[in-house]
Write an enzyme that holds these catalytic residues in place. Sequence first.
Site, PDB file in Angstrom:
ATOM      1  N   CYS A   1      10.802 -37.251 -16.963  1.00 56.06           N
ATOM      2  CA  CYS A   1       9.512 -37.896 -17.164  1.00 56.06           C
ATOM      3  C   CYS A   1       8.742 -38.079 -15.866  1.00 56.06           C
ATOM      4  CB  CYS A   1       9.687 -39.228 -17.880  1.00 56.06           C
ATOM      5  SG  CYS A   1      10.674 -40.412 -16.946  1.00 56.06           S
TER       6      CYS A   1
ATOM      7  N   TYR B   1      13.887 -31.861 -23.053  1.00 61.92           N
ATOM      8  CA  TYR B   1      12.432 -31.970 -23.046  1.00 61.92           C
ATOM      9  C   TYR B   1      11.890 -32.294 -21.667  1.00 61.92           C
ATOM     10  CZ  TYR B   1      12.913 -37.096 -23.009  1.00 61.92           C
ATOM     11  OH  TYR B   1      13.224 -38.379 -22.669  1.00 61.92           O
TER      12      TYR B   1
ATOM     13  N   GLY C   1      13.778 -39.647 -13.799  1.00 66.47           N
ATOM     14  CA  GLY C   1      12.538 -40.104 -13.173  1.00 66.47           C
ATOM     15  C   GLY C   1      12.443 -39.420 -11.828  1.00 66.47           C
ATOM     16  N   THR C   2      11.920 -38.197 -11.836  1.00 68.22           N
ATOM     17  CA  THR C   2      12.009 -37.381 -10.613  1.00 68.22           C
ATOM     18  C   THR C   2      11.076 -37.854  -9.502  1.00 68.22           C
ATOM     19  OG1 THR C   2      10.570 -35.813 -11.722  1.00 68.22           O
ATOM     20  CG2 THR C   2      12.911 -35.289 -11.672  1.00 68.22           C
ATOM     21  N   ASN C   3      10.069 -38.675  -9.833  1.00 73.85           N
ATOM     22  CA  ASN C   3       9.232 -39.207  -8.741  1.00 73.85           C
ATOM     23  C   ASN C   3      10.062 -40.114  -7.842  1.00 73.85           C
ATOM     24  OD1 ASN C   3       7.151 -37.905  -9.955  1.00 73.85           O
ATOM     25  ND2 ASN C   3       6.082 -39.740 -10.640  1.00 73.85           N
ATOM     26  N   ASP C   4      10.669 -41.131  -8.462  1.00 72.19           N
ATOM     27  CA  ASP C   4      11.493 -42.036  -7.658  1.00 72.19           C
ATOM     28  C   ASP C   4      12.718 -41.330  -7.095  1.00 72.19           C
ATOM     29  OD1 ASP C   4      10.683 -44.748  -7.165  1.00 72.19           O
ATOM     30  OD2 ASP C   4      10.504 -44.946  -9.341  1.00 72.19           O
TER      31      ASP C   4
ATOM     32  N   HIS D   1      -4.301 -32.070   4.864  1.00 71.62           N
ATOM     33  CA  HIS D   1      -4.352 -33.450   4.391  1.00 71.62           C
ATOM     34  C   HIS D   1      -5.316 -33.567   3.208  1.00 71.62           C
ATOM     35  CE1 HIS D   1      -5.920 -37.619   4.428  1.00 71.62           C
ATOM     36  NE2 HIS D   1      -4.650 -37.923   4.673  1.00 71.62           N
TER      37      HIS D   1
ATOM     38  N   LYS E   1       0.834  -1.202   0.000  1.00 75.30           N
ATOM     39  CA  LYS E   1       0.000   0.000   0.000  1.00 75.30           C
ATOM     40  C   LYS E   1       0.869   1.252   0.000  1.00 75.30           C
ATOM     41  CE  LYS E   1      -3.792  -0.481   2.424  1.00 75.30           C
ATOM     42  NZ  LYS E   1      -4.355  -0.791   3.758  1.00 75.30           N
TER      43      LYS E   1
ATOM     44  N   ARG F   1       9.594 -47.687 -21.667  1.00 76.35           N
ATOM     45  CA  ARG F   1      10.344 -48.117 -20.486  1.00 76.35           C
ATOM     46  C   ARG F   1      10.057 -49.588 -20.216  1.00 76.35           C
ATOM     47  NH1 ARG F   1       9.053 -45.936 -14.712  1.00 76.35           N
ATOM     48  NH2 ARG F   1       7.233 -47.248 -15.044  1.00 76.35           N
TER      49      ARG F   1
ATOM     50  N   GLY G   1      -8.272  -7.552   4.191  1.00 73.70           N
ATOM     51  CA  GLY G   1      -9.144  -7.751   5.348  1.00 73.70           C
ATOM     52  C   GLY G   1      -8.499  -8.486   6.513  1.00 73.70           C
TER      53      GLY G   1
ATOM     54  N   ARG H   1      -3.126   2.971   8.762  1.00 76.16           N
ATOM     55  CA  ARG H   1      -3.484   1.844   7.896  1.00 76.16           C
ATOM     56  C   ARG H   1      -2.405   0.779   7.882  1.00 76.16           C
ATOM     57  NH1 ARG H   1      -4.833   4.615   2.184  1.00 76.16           N
ATOM     58  NH2 ARG H   1      -6.091   2.723   1.951  1.00 76.16           N
TER      59      ARG H   1
ATOM     60  N   MET I   1      -5.631  -7.539   8.293  1.00 75.02           N
ATOM     61  CA  MET I   1      -5.044  -6.714   9.341  1.00 75.02           C
ATOM     62  C   MET I   1      -5.940  -5.504   9.593  1.00 75.02           C
ATOM     63  SD  MET I   1      -1.025  -7.106   8.555  1.00 75.02           S
ATOM     64  CE  MET I   1      -1.183  -6.490   6.916  1.00 75.02           C
TER      65      MET I   1
ATOM     66  N   ARG J   1      -3.554  -0.872  -6.574  1.00 72.78           N
ATOM     67  CA  ARG J   1      -2.627  -2.007  -6.717  1.00 72.78           C
ATOM     68  C   ARG J   1      -2.986  -2.711  -8.011  1.00 72.78           C
ATOM     69  NH1 ARG J   1      -5.559  -4.799  -1.719  1.00 72.78           N
ATOM     70  NH2 ARG J   1      -7.554  -4.883  -2.712  1.00 72.78           N
TER      71      ARG J   1
ATOM     72  N   ARG K   1       4.880 -46.566 -19.859  1.00 75.01           N
ATOM     73  CA  ARG K   1       5.110 -47.546 -18.786  1.00 75.01           C
ATOM     74  C   ARG K   1       4.509 -48.882 -19.196  1.00 75.01           C
ATOM     75  NH1 ARG K   1       2.474 -43.355 -16.386  1.00 75.01           N
ATOM     76  NH2 ARG K   1       3.607 -42.011 -14.962  1.00 75.01           N
TER      77      ARG K   1
ATOM     78  N   SER L   1      16.739 -40.029 -18.988  1.00 76.47           N
ATOM     79  CA  SER L   1      15.485 -39.367 -18.638  1.00 76.47           C
ATOM     80  C   SER L   1      15.375 -39.391 -17.121  1.00 76.47           C
ATOM     81  CB  SER L   1      14.307 -40.103 -19.279  1.00 76.47           C
ATOM     82  OG  SER L   1      13.109 -39.520 -18.838  1.00 76.47           O
TER      83      SER L   1
ATOM     84  N   GLU M   1      17.058 -42.262 -11.781  1.00 73.72           N
ATOM     85  CA  GLU M   1      16.067 -42.165 -10.709  1.00 73.72           C
ATOM     86  C   GLU M   1      16.571 -42.704  -9.382  1.00 73.72           C
ATOM     87  OE1 GLU M   1      12.520 -44.320 -11.698  1.00 73.72           O
ATOM     88  OE2 GLU M   1      13.619 -45.884 -12.751  1.00 73.72           O
TER      89      GLU M   1
HETATM   90  P1  ADP Z   1      -7.610  -2.395   3.814  1.00 76.36           P
HETATM   91  O1  ADP Z   1      -6.174  -2.660   3.629  1.00 76.36           O
HETATM   92  O2  ADP Z   1      -8.323  -3.389   4.648  1.00 76.36           O
HETATM   93  O3  ADP Z   1      -8.292  -2.076   2.510  1.00 76.36           O
HETATM   94  P2  ADP Z   1      -7.361   0.423   4.256  1.00 76.36           P
HETATM   95  O4  ADP Z   1      -6.162   0.872   4.986  1.00 76.36           O
HETATM   96  O5  ADP Z   1      -7.291   0.538   2.783  1.00 76.36           O
HETATM   97  O6  ADP Z   1      -7.705  -1.057   4.693  1.00 76.36           O
HETATM   98  O7  ADP Z   1      -8.546   1.280   4.852  1.00 76.36           O
HETATM   99  C1  ADP Z   1      -9.871   0.887   5.072  1.00 76.36           C
HETATM  100  C2  ADP Z   1     -10.824   1.868   4.422  1.00 76.36           C
HETATM  101  O8  ADP Z   1     -10.617   3.184   4.903  1.00 76.36           O
HETATM  102  C3  ADP Z   1     -10.657   1.942   2.925  1.00 76.36           C
HETATM  103  O9  ADP Z   1     -11.916   2.036   2.328  1.00 76.36           O
HETATM  104  C4  ADP Z   1      -9.868   3.219   2.727  1.00 76.36           C
HETATM  105  O10 ADP Z   1     -10.113   3.767   1.469  1.00 76.36           O
HETATM  106  C5  ADP Z   1     -10.380   4.091   3.845  1.00 76.36           C
HETATM  107  N1  ADP Z   1      -9.371   5.072   4.226  1.00 76.36           N
HETATM  108  C6  ADP Z   1      -8.121   4.789   4.634  1.00 76.36           C
HETATM  109  N2  ADP Z   1      -7.424   5.927   4.854  1.00 76.36           N
HETATM  110  C7  ADP Z   1      -8.260   6.944   4.599  1.00 76.36           C
HETATM  111  C8  ADP Z   1      -8.114   8.370   4.630  1.00 76.36           C
HETATM  112  N3  ADP Z   1      -6.962   8.942   4.967  1.00 76.36           N
HETATM  113  N4  ADP Z   1      -9.171   9.103   4.320  1.00 76.36           N
HETATM  114  C9  ADP Z   1     -10.339   8.527   3.962  1.00 76.36           C
HETATM  115  N5  ADP Z   1     -10.545   7.193   3.901  1.00 76.36           N
HETATM  116  C10 ADP Z   1      -9.509   6.404   4.218  1.00 76.36           C
HETATM  117 MG    MG Z   2      10.557 -45.045 -11.271  1.00 76.04          MG
HETATM  118 MG    MG Z   3      -7.816  -0.822   1.230  1.00 77.96          MG
END
Ligand code: ADP
Ligand code: MG
Ligand code: MG
Length: 900
Positions: free
Chosen positions: A850, A870, A784-787, A451, A22, A630, A100, A91, A102, A335, A575, A782, A763
């Site tokens: 293979c 190959y 034989g990376t499994n074995d 698992h 960010k 083989r 979502g 932030r 942190m 981003r 095989r 060739s 292998e």
């Molecule tokens: P996340 O990484 O979970 O998206 P953000 O840090 O982007 O969290 O922030 C959560 C919300 O708050 C986002 O919708 C962001 O646009 C808004 N926000 C963050 N900083 C500001 C700011 N300085 N002014 C207005 N809105 C903000």
């Molecule tokens: Mg074998």
């Molecule tokens: Mg955000």
Amino acid sequence: MTNFIHPFSFGDREQSDLLGGKGANLAEMVKIGLPVPPGFTITTEACRAFLADGKIPETLPVQLENALKNLERELNKEFDNPSKPLLVSVRSGAKFSMPGMMETVLNVGMTPQVAEAMGKQSGNPKFAWDCYRRFVDMYGRIVCGVPSEEFQKITTRVLSQFDASLVTDLDIDGLKALTEGFIKETEAVTGEHFPSDPREHLAKSVEAVFHSWNSERAQLYRQRERIPSDLGTAVNVQSMVFGNLDDQSGTGVAFTRNPATGEIGSYGDYLVSAQGEDVVAGIRNTMSLADLAIELPRIHAELEDAMVKLEAHYRDLCDIEFTVEKGKLWILQTRVGKRTAEAAFRIAVQLVDEEKISIDEALVRVTGDQLVHLMFPQFDLRGHVNEIARGIPASPGAAVGEVVFDSKKAYEVSKNGRKVILVRRETSPEDLAGMVASQGILTSRGGKTSHAAVVARGMGKTAVCGTESITVDQSGGFFTVGGRSVYAGEVISIDGSTGAVYLGEIPVVASPVTTYLEGLLDSKSEEASAVVKAVDRLLTHADSIRRLQVRANADTPEDAIKARILGGQGVGLCRTEHMFLGPRRSYVERLVLAENVDVQRGVIAEMEFLQRADFVGIMMAMSGLPVTIRLLDPPLHEFLPPLAELTAQIARSEALHEEIPARDFAVFAAVQRMHESNPMLGLRGVRLGILIPELYKMQVRALVHALLEVRKLGHDPRPEVMIPLVATQRELLYLRESLEEEIGLTFKGTGQLEKIPIGTMIETPRAAITAERLGIYADFFSFGTNDLTQLTWAFSRDDVESSFLPRYLDLELLPFNPFESLDQAGVGILVKNATDQARSLRSDFKLGVCGEHGGDPTSIHFFDKIGLDYVSCSPFRVPVARLESGRAVALKMVKEISSL
Ligand code: ADP
Ligand code: MG
Ligand code: MG
């Protein structure tokens, strides 16, 4: 003194290590002149120091105070000064996006005094008290650890008190009452006064964001996404802009193209008079960007401009967060956007057509894994569907079946020809039989390395794991999700490519990409969809630049035909033991039981006939291309009934005084005689060929006859003979001489004589280490990376994948499953060493691989790098190997160009 803080005017998008994703992108946007509210970033280094020492680095408070002073000066606002208040957001933002996971605290700097003054200045006191309410809400939960449910209860109470249905409907008194409730609750939880000093709020918020790196859900997420746990998060302190100021304000999210379908044109949601997450919270209805264009045309135009600028700059799909404050646009985040597999292919070629990227770069932008997703049959979601949950897509595919909750039941129900989905909290080795019997597996816990996930991928079964919204009540025979229960016997559909879980049966349709790859759909035709055209373009380009040849592992003529259609350039592994399993198993049994050499010869003659027919079919399918045969490899016991079963049978018959047929006794005696306590390390491969020389001779005779037959039919057969499990030069020499002699003898009298290349698999670790010596008597190698993986690690794949490997992966004792992706640091060294030795012997020594790694993207890049000729993989993965071999070359070219 380490500098832990940088203003947004410092750095760029390359610095996500230090500034987090960010922060790096905020800096980049400032650099290209987009309207970003000013602020500064506390580095990931500070977070790492905090995590290591358990306390804030000593110099951080002073640095924070200085950074804040600079920000105050820049904006002519002041923290805790009601007449010109500065408010900031605190932030989180790690190197890799963890949506979502942190925390972020908004409106830091808010106090009752500031709210009072801001209300007067803005002429909108409700807005000011709303900001204070939001601050206390977030601070209470995130910094002071009050459970959200408690605030939820208070909210419900205050809403009914004020006769309102939404918080936005509350008047000033209502907002104040709500905030007061939050404060009281927070004080009850912490046992302290709610702090009133904004500087303390800021410092504590920073600390809370650092802490949130190690929240339970963040740790779980990293484990699932294989993000290292020691990176730490950066903290972005940013001056607030207010989308909740009035109805000329609002907040939204937007994509420069549709991230789900790849459709051209921006795409997004906007919410009037809102702040932060309101837009994605789904409480109020949002408007589309098209509606925004009607409501606020100037803002919309500005937003489109910013998006054009961002795309031109990032040269990729961008996703952004924006806020409008009193008719002014602010960009808060961008981003390179996540996208579906379909969108990835479509967008990559669009960007080529728009001359934003080269075709090599476009190839780099898509992955083999995405192609795999597009190749599986898909659910037809056009009708009514009822999605009840979404988990982690752990093994691709579209599976439909009745819900069952235990393994035995799965086995029983499926035996009656019904399809089942095994639903469990998590699976364990005892569930193996049930997993085999199911169409797919759904678990409520565990991630991509659980698992269930590891075993499902190994078996090619669909799996959705870690579906936390469902609660499985195994003994009750139902699971619950969102307040409803789904009982055993009800039908569900699970999508292992998206993680979606649907109630009821969803029709499954063939993948158009597979139809195209199978040659049944012309990419130039009108029926070909945009994604088919995109796959065609990128795959064609990959083929034109790749250095690695792609062959297929095919044991039957049908597989060979399929492989050739999918672009296979020969068979890298045929095989032959597969030709003697199933109904043909009795031949080997008779061979082992043969009382004298004549009987043995008789059986072998019959086998030869069958073998020849298989070879003919495969070489016809691969006319003009190499086919590596083989010689028999597996331990003999695989062809014989299990010892335990026989022992029980005989014991029972004896107890009941039944007459035991002589043959059964003979089989029992033979199985006892041949029993090995560790068959994987016993009589198999070349060792078998040496013990029963007639077997391998029979195989090469069949091969020569097949070759002549195929040629007579007008085709161009190109067989190669490969000897398995060789460990020493003498084994190879011994067999080579005897096979060459047999080949010569067979050709003799046909008037034709030619050499068939004879090579060996590499292998065993010893073969890899002494490759130079083996190379003298081998026409090719060739790997034989499994074995080779099994023997290098001393892991028996079948055993460890269903027992302890998942645990190892969860504990990060292994970074990945070495049977899915080549262990480059260990097994890879052996492969590289053997490659170098072979090439020092003869610079054109033919080398291939293979094992299943031949179809794994990361491993393919490694094989390209060390210079193999190959890779050979299952027919289904041939297109993936073609794409990835091309990507390996494209990546190099793109890197070279960017370093110029
Ligand atoms: P996340 O990484 O979970 O998206 P953000 O840090 O982007 O969290 O922030 C959560 C919300 O708050 C986002 O919708 C962001 O646009 C808004 N926000 C963050 N900083 C500001 C700011 N300085 N002014 C207005 N809105 C903000
Ligand atoms: Mg074998
Ligand atoms: Mg955000």
